[in-house]
Design a protein around this motif. Structure first.
Motif, short mmCIF file in Angstrom:
data_model
loop_
_atom_site.label_atom_id
_atom_site.label_comp_id
_atom_site.label_asym_id
_atom_site.label_seq_id
_atom_site.Cartn_x
_atom_site.Cartn_y
_atom_site.Cartn_z
N ALA A 117 0.85 -1.20 0.00
CA ALA A 117 0.00 0.00 0.00
C ALA A 117 0.88 1.25 0.00
CB ALA A 117 -0.90 0.00 1.23
N PRO A 118 0.63 2.19 -0.90
CA PRO A 118 1.50 3.37 -0.98
C PRO A 118 1.43 4.25 0.27
CG PRO A 118 -0.39 3.59 -2.45
CD PRO A 118 -0.42 2.20 -1.90
N TRP A 119 0.38 4.13 1.04
CA TRP A 119 0.21 4.95 2.24
C TRP A 119 0.88 4.35 3.47
CZ3 TRP A 119 -2.18 1.70 5.52
CH2 TRP A 119 -3.04 0.74 4.98
N PHE A 120 1.45 3.13 3.33
CA PHE A 120 2.08 2.45 4.47
C PHE A 120 3.59 2.48 4.32
CE2 PHE A 120 3.82 -1.27 6.62
CZ PHE A 120 3.35 -1.04 7.90
N THR A 121 4.28 2.81 5.41
CA THR A 121 5.73 2.81 5.43
C THR A 121 6.22 1.71 6.36
OG1 THR A 121 5.78 5.20 5.08
CG2 THR A 121 7.78 4.20 5.95
N ILE A 122 7.08 0.86 5.84
CA ILE A 122 7.68 -0.20 6.66
C ILE A 122 8.79 0.45 7.48
CG2 ILE A 122 8.97 -2.37 6.63
CD1 ILE A 122 7.54 -2.96 3.93
N THR A 123 8.71 0.32 8.78
CA THR A 123 9.67 1.02 9.64
C THR A 123 10.58 0.09 10.43
OG1 THR A 123 8.05 1.16 11.43
CG2 THR A 123 8.16 3.03 9.90
N ASP A 124 10.44 -1.23 10.27
CA ASP A 124 11.33 -2.14 10.99
C ASP A 124 12.53 -2.51 10.12
OD1 ASP A 124 10.66 -4.38 9.30
OD2 ASP A 124 8.83 -4.67 10.47
N ASP A 125 13.40 -3.30 10.67
CA ASP A 125 14.64 -3.67 9.97
C ASP A 125 14.59 -5.05 9.33
OD1 ASP A 125 15.89 -1.26 10.64
OD2 ASP A 125 16.59 -2.07 12.56
N LEU A 126 13.41 -5.66 9.23
CA LEU A 126 13.31 -6.97 8.60
C LEU A 126 13.63 -6.86 7.11
CD1 LEU A 126 10.01 -8.36 10.18
CD2 LEU A 126 12.37 -8.94 10.79
N PRO A 127 14.19 -7.92 6.52
CA PRO A 127 14.45 -7.90 5.08
C PRO A 127 13.16 -7.69 4.30
CG PRO A 127 15.43 -9.85 6.11
CD PRO A 127 14.59 -9.17 7.15
N GLN A 128 13.30 -7.03 3.15
CA GLN A 128 12.15 -6.75 2.29
C GLN A 128 12.40 -7.36 0.91
OE1 GLN A 128 11.00 -2.60 2.24
NE2 GLN A 128 11.61 -2.33 4.37
N TYR A 129 11.38 -8.06 0.41
CA TYR A 129 11.48 -8.70 -0.89
C TYR A 129 10.38 -8.17 -1.80
CZ TYR A 129 14.56 -11.81 1.64
OH TYR A 129 15.58 -12.30 2.40
N GLN A 130 10.72 -7.91 -3.05
CA GLN A 130 9.75 -7.38 -4.01
C GLN A 130 8.63 -8.36 -4.30
OE1 GLN A 130 9.76 -4.12 -5.38
NE2 GLN A 130 11.10 -4.00 -3.59
N GLY A 131 8.93 -9.64 -4.25
CA GLY A 131 7.93 -10.66 -4.53
C GLY A 131 7.95 -11.73 -3.47
N HIS A 132 7.69 -12.95 -3.90
CA HIS A 132 7.63 -14.09 -2.98
C HIS A 132 9.02 -14.55 -2.60
CE1 HIS A 132 5.94 -17.58 -1.07
NE2 HIS A 132 6.65 -18.39 -1.82
N VAL A 133 9.16 -15.06 -1.41
CA VAL A 133 10.40 -15.67 -0.97
C VAL A 133 10.03 -16.86 -0.08
CG1 VAL A 133 10.67 -14.21 1.08
CG2 VAL A 133 12.66 -15.28 0.08
N VAL A 134 10.76 -17.93 -0.22
CA VAL A 134 10.59 -19.06 0.68
C VAL A 134 11.76 -19.01 1.66
CG1 VAL A 134 10.53 -21.58 0.87
CG2 VAL A 134 9.45 -20.46 -1.08
N PRO A 135 11.48 -18.86 2.94
CA PRO A 135 12.56 -18.78 3.92
C PRO A 135 13.48 -19.99 3.83
CG PRO A 135 10.45 -18.27 4.94
CD PRO A 135 10.16 -18.78 3.55
#
Length: 141
Positions: A117-135
């Motif tokens: 959502a463009p109105w939401f800002t991620i403020t934690d330090d967790l990794p961010q992925y553009q799409g899907h990721v399998v841990p």
């Protein structure tokens, strides 16, 4: 194998479940489907083998969107998203907001941030992925 179980339920209390506190992974999903089905900026979910979750009350009150092995399972009365059946029916992604008890896992990353959502800002330090990721610790498909 965990002997501890966690309780969960929908908003109105019509549906209750128990799930083993033995989740394989947990993530925050920002895809448009998860945002729409939860009505929030993202869905925090924890993945576990499907047979580790049991509906203890209100099985007749489930509303399933999708197929047997790929769906979003809601309460028919209040609309709460309880879990999603994924990975060809082998796993469920439990909506962490429906857990009553504190799970022993925390989300490890944000996925699908490319469509967040463009109105939401991620403020934690967790990794961010553009799409899907399998841990890396998740069992293979």
């Amino acid at each position: 194998m965990s002997r501890r179980t966690l309780a969960g339920r929908c908003y109105c209390g019509a549906v209750h479940y128990v799930v083993a506190d033995d989740f394989a992974y947990a993530l925050n999903c920002h895809c448009s489907d998860c945002r729409r089905t939860t009505g929030s900026a993202f869905k925090s979910f924890a993945g576990i083998a499907r047979e580790r979750l049991t509906i203890t009350k209100g099985a007749e009150d489930l509303l399933i969107f999708g197929e047997e092995n790929a769906n979003n399972t809601h309460c028919r009365h209040c609309g709460s998203l309880l879990f999603s059946v994924v990975r060809e029916g082998a796993y469920v992604h439990v909506a962490m907001g429906t857990l009553i008890d504190d799970p022993g896992i925390r989300p490890s990353a944000h996925i699908f941030v490319g469509s967040k959502a463009p109105w939401f800002t991620i403020t934690d330090d967790l990794p961010q992925y553009q799409g899907h990721v399998v841990p890396s610790d998740a069992p293979p498909d």
